[in-house]
Write a protein that holds these residues in place. Structure first.
Motif, PDB file in Angstrom:
ATOM      1  N   LYS A 117       0.818  -1.216   0.000  1.00 48.56           N
ATOM      2  CA  LYS A 117       0.000   0.000   0.000  1.00 48.56           C
ATOM      3  C   LYS A 117       0.857   1.275   0.000  1.00 48.56           C
ATOM      4  CE  LYS A 117      -0.767   0.488   4.996  1.00 48.56           C
ATOM      5  NZ  LYS A 117      -1.791   0.523   6.062  1.00 48.56           N
ATOM      6  N   SER A 118       2.146   1.146   0.305  1.00 42.01           N
ATOM      7  CA  SER A 118       3.044   2.301   0.299  1.00 42.01           C
ATOM      8  C   SER A 118       3.758   2.488  -1.036  1.00 42.01           C
ATOM      9  CB  SER A 118       4.083   2.154   1.416  1.00 42.01           C
ATOM     10  OG  SER A 118       3.461   2.045   2.674  1.00 42.01           O
ATOM     11  N   ASP A 119       3.584   1.536  -1.936  1.00 43.50           N
ATOM     12  CA  ASP A 119       4.228   1.596  -3.246  1.00 43.50           C
ATOM     13  C   ASP A 119       3.495   2.610  -4.126  1.00 43.50           C
ATOM     14  OD1 ASP A 119       5.092   1.131  -5.888  1.00 43.50           O
ATOM     15  OD2 ASP A 119       5.550  -0.957  -5.437  1.00 43.50           O
ATOM     16  N   LYS A 124      -2.190   3.512  -6.175  1.00 37.20           N
ATOM     17  CA  LYS A 124      -3.294   4.206  -6.865  1.00 37.20           C
ATOM     18  C   LYS A 124      -4.311   3.224  -7.432  1.00 37.20           C
ATOM     19  CE  LYS A 124      -0.337   4.558 -10.955  1.00 37.20           C
ATOM     20  NZ  LYS A 124       0.393   5.496 -11.855  1.00 37.20           N
ATOM     21  N   HIS A 125      -3.917   1.956  -7.545  1.00 30.66           N
ATOM     22  CA  HIS A 125      -4.822   0.928  -8.058  1.00 30.66           C
ATOM     23  C   HIS A 125      -5.490   0.136  -6.936  1.00 30.66           C
ATOM     24  CE1 HIS A 125      -2.967   1.727 -11.935  1.00 30.66           C
ATOM     25  NE2 HIS A 125      -1.777   1.390 -11.442  1.00 30.66           N
ATOM     26  N   TRP A 131      -6.889  -2.490   2.256  1.00 32.64           N
ATOM     27  CA  TRP A 131      -5.510  -2.415   2.715  1.00 32.64           C
ATOM     28  C   TRP A 131      -5.314  -1.647   4.024  1.00 32.64           C
ATOM     29  CZ3 TRP A 131      -1.907  -5.372   0.473  1.00 32.64           C
ATOM     30  CH2 TRP A 131      -2.213  -5.909  -0.796  1.00 32.64           C
ATOM     31  N   THR A 132      -6.330  -0.930   4.495  1.00 39.99           N
ATOM     32  CA  THR A 132      -6.187  -0.151   5.722  1.00 39.99           C
ATOM     33  C   THR A 132      -6.110  -1.066   6.950  1.00 39.99           C
ATOM     34  OG1 THR A 132      -7.405   1.708   4.767  1.00 39.99           O
ATOM     35  CG2 THR A 132      -7.227   1.638   7.167  1.00 39.99           C
TER      36      THR A 132
END
Length: 281
Positions: A117-119, A124-125, A131-132
Protein backbone atom coordinates in the motif's frame (compact mmCIF):
# COMPACT_ATOMS: atom_id res chain seq x y z
CA UNK A 1 -1.18 -56.46 -25.11
CA UNK A 2 -0.32 -53.38 -22.99
CA UNK A 3 2.89 -53.49 -21.00
CA UNK A 4 2.56 -52.98 -17.26
CA UNK A 5 3.74 -49.59 -15.95
CA UNK A 6 7.43 -49.46 -15.09
CA UNK A 7 7.78 -49.39 -11.31
CA UNK A 8 10.20 -47.00 -9.65
CA UNK A 9 9.61 -48.27 -6.13
CA UNK A 10 8.49 -51.84 -5.43
CA UNK A 11 7.41 -50.90 -1.92
CA UNK A 12 4.29 -49.19 -3.28
CA UNK A 13 1.55 -51.73 -2.62
CA UNK A 14 -1.75 -49.83 -2.70
CA UNK A 15 -3.69 -49.07 -5.85
CA UNK A 16 -4.69 -45.48 -6.58
CA UNK A 17 -8.27 -46.24 -5.53
CA UNK A 18 -7.06 -47.74 -2.26
CA UNK A 19 -4.98 -44.64 -1.57
CA UNK A 20 -7.99 -42.44 -2.29
CA UNK A 21 -10.06 -44.48 0.18
CA UNK A 22 -7.34 -44.21 2.83
CA UNK A 23 -6.99 -40.47 2.28
CA UNK A 24 -10.75 -39.96 2.52
CA UNK A 25 -11.01 -41.92 5.79
CA UNK A 26 -8.30 -39.79 7.39
CA UNK A 27 -9.85 -36.55 6.15
CA UNK A 28 -13.24 -37.63 7.44
CA UNK A 29 -11.70 -38.12 10.88
CA UNK A 30 -9.74 -34.84 10.81
CA UNK A 31 -12.86 -32.93 9.74
CA UNK A 32 -14.67 -34.30 12.80
CA UNK A 33 -11.78 -33.27 15.05
CA UNK A 34 -11.69 -29.72 13.64
CA UNK A 35 -15.44 -29.35 14.02
CA UNK A 36 -15.32 -30.56 17.62
CA UNK A 37 -12.28 -28.58 18.76
CA UNK A 38 -13.12 -25.24 17.17
CA UNK A 39 -14.89 -24.01 20.33
CA UNK A 40 -12.53 -25.67 22.82
CA UNK A 41 -9.12 -24.59 21.58
CA UNK A 42 -7.70 -21.55 23.39
CA UNK A 43 -3.96 -22.13 23.73
CA UNK A 44 -1.79 -20.67 20.97
CA UNK A 45 -0.04 -23.99 20.39
CA UNK A 46 -3.35 -25.80 19.99
CA UNK A 47 -4.63 -23.13 17.61
CA UNK A 48 -1.51 -23.45 15.46
CA UNK A 49 -1.82 -27.23 15.27
CA UNK A 50 -5.55 -27.01 14.59
CA UNK A 51 -4.85 -24.77 11.61
CA UNK A 52 -2.00 -27.08 10.58
CA UNK A 53 -4.48 -29.95 10.41
CA UNK A 54 -6.75 -27.91 8.15
CA UNK A 55 -3.83 -26.92 5.95
CA UNK A 56 -2.67 -30.53 5.74
CA UNK A 57 -6.12 -31.63 4.56
CA UNK A 58 -6.30 -29.00 1.83
CA UNK A 59 -2.78 -29.82 0.63
CA UNK A 60 -3.36 -33.55 0.35
CA UNK A 61 -6.66 -32.93 -1.45
CA UNK A 62 -4.84 -30.62 -3.87
CA UNK A 63 -2.15 -33.22 -4.53
CA UNK A 64 -4.73 -35.89 -5.34
CA UNK A 65 -6.66 -33.56 -7.64
CA UNK A 66 -3.46 -32.59 -9.48
CA UNK A 67 -2.53 -36.27 -9.73
CA UNK A 68 -5.88 -36.98 -11.36
CA UNK A 69 -5.01 -34.32 -13.96
CA UNK A 70 -1.55 -35.93 -14.41
CA UNK A 71 0.10 -32.71 -13.23
CA UNK A 72 2.84 -34.69 -11.52
CA UNK A 73 5.41 -31.90 -11.25
CA UNK A 74 2.97 -29.70 -9.35
CA UNK A 75 2.15 -32.64 -7.08
CA UNK A 76 5.83 -32.85 -6.18
CA UNK A 77 6.01 -29.11 -5.52
CA UNK A 78 3.24 -29.48 -2.95
CA UNK A 79 4.90 -32.61 -1.60
CA UNK A 80 8.03 -30.57 -0.89
CA UNK A 81 5.99 -27.98 1.03
CA UNK A 82 4.39 -30.81 3.04
CA UNK A 83 7.82 -32.00 4.14
CA UNK A 84 8.96 -28.46 4.98
CA UNK A 85 5.81 -27.92 7.05
CA UNK A 86 6.37 -31.15 8.99
CA UNK A 87 10.02 -30.33 9.70
CA UNK A 88 9.11 -26.78 10.74
CA UNK A 89 6.52 -28.10 13.19
CA UNK A 90 9.17 -30.39 14.67
CA UNK A 91 11.51 -27.39 14.92
CA UNK A 92 8.92 -25.26 16.76
CA UNK A 93 8.38 -27.94 19.39
CA UNK A 94 12.09 -28.76 19.70
CA UNK A 95 12.98 -25.10 20.29
CA UNK A 96 9.79 -24.09 22.16
CA UNK A 97 9.37 -21.05 19.88
CA UNK A 98 5.68 -21.11 18.94
CA UNK A 99 5.05 -17.65 20.41
CA UNK A 100 8.10 -16.25 18.62
CA UNK A 101 6.92 -17.87 15.38
CA UNK A 102 3.49 -16.30 15.85
CA UNK A 103 5.05 -12.85 16.43
CA UNK A 104 7.34 -13.24 13.42
CA UNK A 105 4.39 -14.26 11.23
CA UNK A 106 2.36 -11.23 12.26
CA UNK A 107 5.27 -8.90 11.50
CA UNK A 108 5.90 -10.49 8.12
CA UNK A 109 2.27 -10.23 7.00
CA UNK A 110 1.90 -6.67 8.31
CA UNK A 111 5.05 -5.47 6.55
CA UNK A 112 4.16 -7.15 3.25
CA UNK A 113 0.76 -5.44 3.28
CA UNK A 114 2.32 -2.11 4.26
CA UNK A 115 4.91 -2.36 1.48
CA UNK A 116 2.17 -2.90 -1.10
CA UNK A 117 0.00 0.00 0.00
CA UNK A 118 3.04 2.30 0.30
CA UNK A 119 4.23 1.60 -3.25
CA UNK A 120 3.52 4.76 -5.24
CA UNK A 121 3.33 2.84 -8.48
CA UNK A 122 0.77 0.43 -7.09
CA UNK A 123 -1.29 2.13 -4.38
CA UNK A 124 -3.29 4.21 -6.87
CA UNK A 125 -4.82 0.93 -8.06
CA UNK A 126 -5.50 -0.48 -4.59
CA UNK A 127 -8.77 -0.39 -2.68
CA UNK A 128 -8.01 1.52 0.57
CA UNK A 129 -10.78 -0.31 2.42
CA UNK A 130 -9.00 -3.61 1.80
CA UNK A 131 -5.51 -2.42 2.72
CA UNK A 132 -6.19 -0.15 5.72
CA UNK A 133 -4.99 -1.56 9.06
CA UNK A 134 -7.07 -1.02 12.20
CA UNK A 135 -5.56 0.65 15.27
CA UNK A 136 -5.35 -2.62 17.18
CA UNK A 137 -3.17 -4.26 14.53
CA UNK A 138 -1.02 -1.14 14.21
CA UNK A 139 -0.41 -1.04 17.97
CA UNK A 140 0.38 -4.75 18.03
CA UNK A 141 2.88 -4.34 15.19
CA UNK A 142 4.60 -1.42 16.94
CA UNK A 143 4.85 -3.39 20.19
CA UNK A 144 6.29 -6.45 18.45
CA UNK A 145 8.82 -4.40 16.48
CA UNK A 146 9.91 -2.68 19.68
CA UNK A 147 10.25 -6.00 21.47
CA UNK A 148 11.91 -7.63 18.47
CA UNK A 149 12.00 -11.29 17.49
CA UNK A 150 14.97 -13.48 16.62
CA UNK A 151 12.90 -16.21 15.00
CA UNK A 152 14.00 -17.22 11.49
CA UNK A 153 12.87 -19.92 9.11
CA UNK A 154 15.13 -22.98 9.37
CA UNK A 155 17.44 -23.08 6.36
CA UNK A 156 18.10 -26.18 4.29
CA UNK A 157 20.97 -27.39 6.48
CA UNK A 158 18.93 -26.92 9.64
CA UNK A 159 15.97 -28.78 8.11
CA UNK A 160 18.28 -31.66 7.31
CA UNK A 161 19.49 -31.82 10.91
CA UNK A 162 15.88 -31.77 12.12
CA UNK A 163 15.02 -34.67 9.80
CA UNK A 164 17.98 -36.70 11.11
CA UNK A 165 17.04 -35.99 14.71
CA UNK A 166 13.50 -37.24 14.14
CA UNK A 167 14.50 -40.26 12.07
CA UNK A 168 12.99 -39.11 8.77
CA UNK A 169 16.10 -38.16 6.81
CA UNK A 170 14.73 -39.91 3.71
CA UNK A 171 11.86 -37.45 3.62
CA UNK A 172 14.35 -34.61 3.54
CA UNK A 173 16.63 -36.18 0.93
CA UNK A 174 13.91 -37.22 -1.49
CA UNK A 175 10.97 -35.06 -0.37
CA UNK A 176 12.41 -31.66 0.39
CA UNK A 177 15.68 -31.70 -1.51
CA UNK A 178 14.69 -34.16 -4.22
CA UNK A 179 11.44 -32.36 -5.05
CA UNK A 180 13.18 -28.98 -5.07
CA UNK A 181 14.04 -29.66 -8.69
CA UNK A 182 10.36 -29.12 -9.45
CA UNK A 183 10.17 -25.88 -7.45
CA UNK A 184 13.19 -24.22 -9.03
CA UNK A 185 13.67 -23.95 -12.83
CA UNK A 186 15.42 -26.87 -14.53
CA UNK A 187 16.54 -27.33 -18.14
CA UNK A 188 14.04 -30.13 -18.75
CA UNK A 189 11.02 -28.26 -17.37
CA UNK A 190 7.96 -29.09 -19.43
CA UNK A 191 9.35 -32.26 -21.00
CA UNK A 192 6.66 -34.42 -19.42
CA UNK A 193 3.98 -31.77 -19.79
CA UNK A 194 4.65 -31.30 -23.52
CA UNK A 195 2.92 -34.53 -24.45
CA UNK A 196 0.16 -33.85 -21.93
CA UNK A 197 -0.62 -30.42 -23.39
CA UNK A 198 -0.75 -31.55 -27.02
CA UNK A 199 -2.39 -34.88 -26.08
CA UNK A 200 0.27 -36.94 -27.79
CA UNK A 201 2.56 -39.56 -26.28
CA UNK A 202 6.21 -39.25 -27.31
CA UNK A 203 7.85 -41.85 -29.52
CA UNK A 204 8.92 -45.00 -27.66
CA UNK A 205 6.80 -43.90 -24.71
CA UNK A 206 7.16 -46.03 -21.58
CA UNK A 207 4.24 -46.03 -19.14
CA UNK A 208 5.50 -45.19 -15.66
CA UNK A 209 4.03 -46.12 -12.32
CA UNK A 210 3.42 -42.72 -10.73
CA UNK A 211 1.73 -44.00 -7.57
CA UNK A 212 4.75 -43.20 -5.35
CA UNK A 213 3.91 -39.50 -5.80
CA UNK A 214 0.64 -39.78 -3.87
CA UNK A 215 1.90 -42.67 -1.74
CA UNK A 216 4.70 -40.51 -0.31
CA UNK A 217 2.41 -37.52 0.10
CA UNK A 218 0.04 -39.69 2.11
CA UNK A 219 2.91 -40.72 4.39
CA UNK A 220 3.77 -37.09 5.19
CA UNK A 221 0.09 -36.24 5.61
CA UNK A 222 -0.26 -38.99 8.22
CA UNK A 223 2.91 -37.81 9.96
CA UNK A 224 1.60 -34.23 10.19
CA UNK A 225 -1.82 -35.26 11.50
CA UNK A 226 -0.36 -37.71 14.00
CA UNK A 227 2.21 -35.20 15.25
CA UNK A 228 -0.36 -32.41 15.57
CA UNK A 229 -2.72 -34.59 17.62
CA UNK A 230 0.15 -35.82 19.78
CA UNK A 231 1.32 -32.29 20.59
CA UNK A 232 -2.08 -30.70 21.25
CA UNK A 233 -3.17 -30.41 24.89
CA UNK A 234 -5.77 -33.14 24.54
CA UNK A 235 -5.81 -36.77 25.59
CA UNK A 236 -7.13 -39.06 22.85
CA UNK A 237 -8.93 -42.37 22.89
CA UNK A 238 -6.45 -45.21 22.34
CA UNK A 239 -8.17 -46.15 19.07
CA UNK A 240 -7.23 -42.80 17.53
CA UNK A 241 -3.53 -43.63 17.44
CA UNK A 242 -4.25 -47.28 16.63
CA UNK A 243 -6.10 -45.95 13.60
CA UNK A 244 -3.10 -43.92 12.44
CA UNK A 245 -0.68 -46.78 13.07
CA UNK A 246 -2.93 -48.96 10.93
CA UNK A 247 -2.99 -46.26 8.23
CA UNK A 248 0.80 -46.35 8.11
CA UNK A 249 0.74 -50.16 8.04
CA UNK A 250 -1.66 -50.03 5.11
CA UNK A 251 0.85 -48.02 3.10
CA UNK A 252 3.65 -50.41 4.07
CA UNK A 253 1.95 -53.72 3.37
CA UNK A 254 -1.50 -53.10 1.91
CA UNK A 255 -3.53 -54.18 4.96
CA UNK A 256 -6.98 -52.67 5.49
CA UNK A 257 -7.07 -52.93 9.29
CA UNK A 258 -7.41 -49.14 9.59
CA UNK A 259 -11.06 -49.53 8.52
CA UNK A 260 -11.81 -51.57 11.64
CA UNK A 261 -10.37 -48.91 13.93
CA UNK A 262 -12.20 -46.21 11.99
CA UNK A 263 -15.47 -48.09 12.55
CA UNK A 264 -14.76 -48.19 16.28
CA UNK A 265 -14.06 -44.44 16.32
CA UNK A 266 -17.21 -43.78 14.28
CA UNK A 267 -19.13 -45.85 16.84
CA UNK A 268 -17.93 -43.58 19.65
CA UNK A 269 -18.91 -40.51 17.65
CA UNK A 270 -22.34 -41.92 16.67
CA UNK A 271 -23.14 -42.67 20.32
CA UNK A 272 -21.98 -39.17 21.34
CA UNK A 273 -19.02 -40.52 23.31
CA UNK A 274 -16.03 -38.19 23.36
CA UNK A 275 -12.82 -39.57 21.91
CA UNK A 276 -10.75 -36.84 23.57
CA UNK A 277 -10.51 -34.74 26.70
CA UNK A 278 -8.47 -31.74 27.73
CA UNK A 279 -5.46 -32.62 29.87
CA UNK A 280 -6.19 -31.71 33.47
CA UNK A 281 -9.95 -31.70 33.00
Amino acid sequence: MTDKPLHSDNRTTLTVDEMIDLKNQIIDFVRYILTELRTHVRDKKDIMFMYSLARAVVQIESIFKLYELKHHSDCLILYRTQVERLLTLYHLIDTNTIQEFDDWTFIQIFEIRNKAKSDREQNKHLNPKFWTENNQRIEKYQELKKKGTNWERPNSNELEEISKRHGIHELFKYGYRGASGYVHPMANDGEEEFGLVIDMKPKNHVELDTRPIINNSLVVFIFIVNFALDEMDFEWNEYVFKFFTACTDSIKNGTQEYMEFKKIIDGFIKNDLKIYKKYGS
